[in-house]
Design a protein around this motif. Structure first.
Motif, short mmCIF file in Angstrom:
data_model
loop_
_atom_site.label_atom_id
_atom_site.label_comp_id
_atom_site.label_asym_id
_atom_site.label_seq_id
_atom_site.Cartn_x
_atom_site.Cartn_y
_atom_site.Cartn_z
N ALA A 5 0.84 -1.19 0.00
CA ALA A 5 0.00 0.00 0.00
C ALA A 5 0.88 1.24 0.00
CB ALA A 5 -0.91 0.00 1.22
N LYS A 6 0.60 2.15 -0.92
CA LYS A 6 1.39 3.38 -1.01
C LYS A 6 0.95 4.35 0.07
CE LYS A 6 3.04 6.77 -4.10
NZ LYS A 6 3.00 7.61 -5.17
N ASP A 7 1.90 4.94 0.75
CA ASP A 7 1.60 5.95 1.76
C ASP A 7 1.19 7.23 1.02
OD1 ASP A 7 1.89 8.07 3.69
OD2 ASP A 7 3.07 6.69 4.91
N ASN A 8 0.01 7.75 1.32
CA ASN A 8 -0.47 8.92 0.57
C ASN A 8 0.36 10.17 0.82
OD1 ASN A 8 -1.39 9.89 3.05
ND2 ASN A 8 -3.47 10.26 2.35
N ARG A 9 1.23 10.14 1.83
CA ARG A 9 2.10 11.29 2.08
C ARG A 9 3.19 11.42 1.02
NH1 ARG A 9 3.81 9.96 8.14
NH2 ARG A 9 3.81 7.89 7.22
N GLU A 10 3.52 10.31 0.33
CA GLU A 10 4.64 10.32 -0.61
C GLU A 10 4.48 11.35 -1.72
OE1 GLU A 10 5.29 6.35 -2.05
OE2 GLU A 10 5.65 5.57 -0.04
N GLU A 11 3.24 11.72 -2.03
CA GLU A 11 3.03 12.69 -3.11
C GLU A 11 3.33 14.12 -2.66
OE1 GLU A 11 -0.82 12.08 -4.89
OE2 GLU A 11 -0.53 9.91 -4.83
N VAL A 12 3.34 14.37 -1.36
CA VAL A 12 3.55 15.74 -0.88
C VAL A 12 4.76 15.89 0.04
CG1 VAL A 12 1.11 16.36 -1.16
CG2 VAL A 12 1.91 15.48 1.05
N LYS A 34 21.17 8.35 -5.12
CA LYS A 34 20.18 8.95 -4.23
C LYS A 34 19.87 8.00 -3.07
CE LYS A 34 17.99 11.65 -7.85
NZ LYS A 34 16.76 11.86 -8.65
N GLU A 35 19.72 8.57 -1.86
CA GLU A 35 19.38 7.80 -0.66
C GLU A 35 18.13 8.39 -0.03
OE1 GLU A 35 22.57 6.69 2.18
OE2 GLU A 35 23.87 7.81 0.79
N PHE A 36 16.98 7.81 -0.34
CA PHE A 36 15.72 8.30 0.22
C PHE A 36 15.53 7.78 1.63
CE2 PHE A 36 15.06 8.96 -4.28
CZ PHE A 36 14.43 10.19 -4.31
N ILE A 37 14.75 8.52 2.42
CA ILE A 37 14.49 8.21 3.82
C ILE A 37 13.01 7.87 3.97
CG2 ILE A 37 14.49 9.18 6.17
CD1 ILE A 37 17.27 8.98 5.09
N TRP A 129 11.35 17.47 1.69
CA TRP A 129 10.69 18.33 0.70
C TRP A 129 9.20 18.32 0.97
CZ3 TRP A 129 10.39 17.08 -5.23
CH2 TRP A 129 10.07 18.24 -5.94
N VAL A 130 8.63 19.46 1.30
CA VAL A 130 7.20 19.56 1.55
C VAL A 130 6.54 20.33 0.41
CG1 VAL A 130 7.42 19.38 4.05
CG2 VAL A 130 7.39 21.63 3.00
N LYS A 131 5.38 19.81 -0.01
CA LYS A 131 4.61 20.44 -1.07
C LYS A 131 3.19 20.67 -0.56
CE LYS A 131 6.91 17.21 -4.00
NZ LYS A 131 6.80 16.22 -5.04
N LYS A 132 2.36 21.27 -1.40
CA LYS A 132 0.98 21.59 -1.03
C LYS A 132 0.28 20.36 -0.43
CE LYS A 132 -3.39 23.12 -3.00
NZ LYS A 132 -4.08 23.53 -4.24
N GLY A 133 -0.27 20.54 0.77
CA GLY A 133 -0.98 19.46 1.45
C GLY A 133 -0.18 18.80 2.56
N ALA A 134 1.11 19.13 2.67
CA ALA A 134 1.97 18.51 3.68
C ALA A 134 1.90 19.28 4.99
CB ALA A 134 3.41 18.47 3.20
#
Length: 195
Positions: A5-12, A34-37, A129-134
């Motif tokens: 299940a994809k975490d819906n936070r990943e988009e923002v 790249k090393e994502f957290i 990185w925070v985008k609209k909705g975060a």
């Protein structure tokens, strides 16, 4: 590897380890490779996050519940961009100096985007990185900094428990009770779990 299940936070919200380059602070500064957290790793550092409905923040029941549960009684708005923020150049430099606060830093991105950088247990920088909705909460006592990304614009709601406290304590301020409590709660706890 983990849940499908994809975490819906990943988009923002995305987070990664930063490189050591001194190039423009508004660039992503990914390591190579790249090393994502993960969100779990951020949780271990006390950094909490949600994805909310920024278009309906005035009536969003999820935001209302978070505010009630965490005691956030005060809010205001800030727009960080050259056209809207007085003394923009000076302020963006201050935001990017490594500092801590004695209260949580709560920011809800309503438009645009930007980077919050925090230290991990080994003092490496993690760029968030925070985008609209975060909605992001940095715990009291964590060393961090903020910068815009190359879009040069963010509109954010700032939330507080009670009256706002704006005081940044530039590093080093390890003697402050908020820093000691942060170390005991998040950094030392993680060390004993890792042993």
């Amino acid at each position: 590897m983990g849940s499908l299940a994809k975490d819906n936070r990943e988009e923002v919200i995305q987070a990664w380890y930063m490189d050591d380059s001194n190039e423009d602070q508004r660039l992503p500064h990914h390591r190579n490779p790249k090393e994502f957290i993960s969100f779990e790793k951020l949780d271990e550092l006390g950094v909490l996050s949600w994805r909310l409905d920024a278009d309906n923040y005035e009536i969003d029941p999820e935001l209302k519940k978070i505010r009630e549960d965490r005691g956030y009684t005060y809010t205001d708005m800030i727009e960080v961009c050259p056209e809207k923020l007085p003394n923009y150049e000076e302020k963006i430099k201050h935001f990017y100096e490594e500092h801590l606060h004695t209260d949580e830093e709560i920011r809800y991105c309503l438009a645009g985007s930007g980077y919050f950088d925090v230290r991990d247990r080994n003092e490496s920088w993690i760029r968030i990185w925070v985008k609209k909705g975060a909605l992001i909460i940095l715990p009291a006592g964590i060393y961090h900094r903020f910068t815009l990304d190359s879009n040069n614009y963010i509109k954010a709601m700032r939330l507080f428990v009670g009256e706002p406290v704006w005081t940044p304590y530039n590093r080093p301020h390890d003697h402050l009770p908020a820093r000691k409590e942060y170390i005991e709660t998040f950094l030392q706890k993680g060390e004993t779990a890792a042993v």
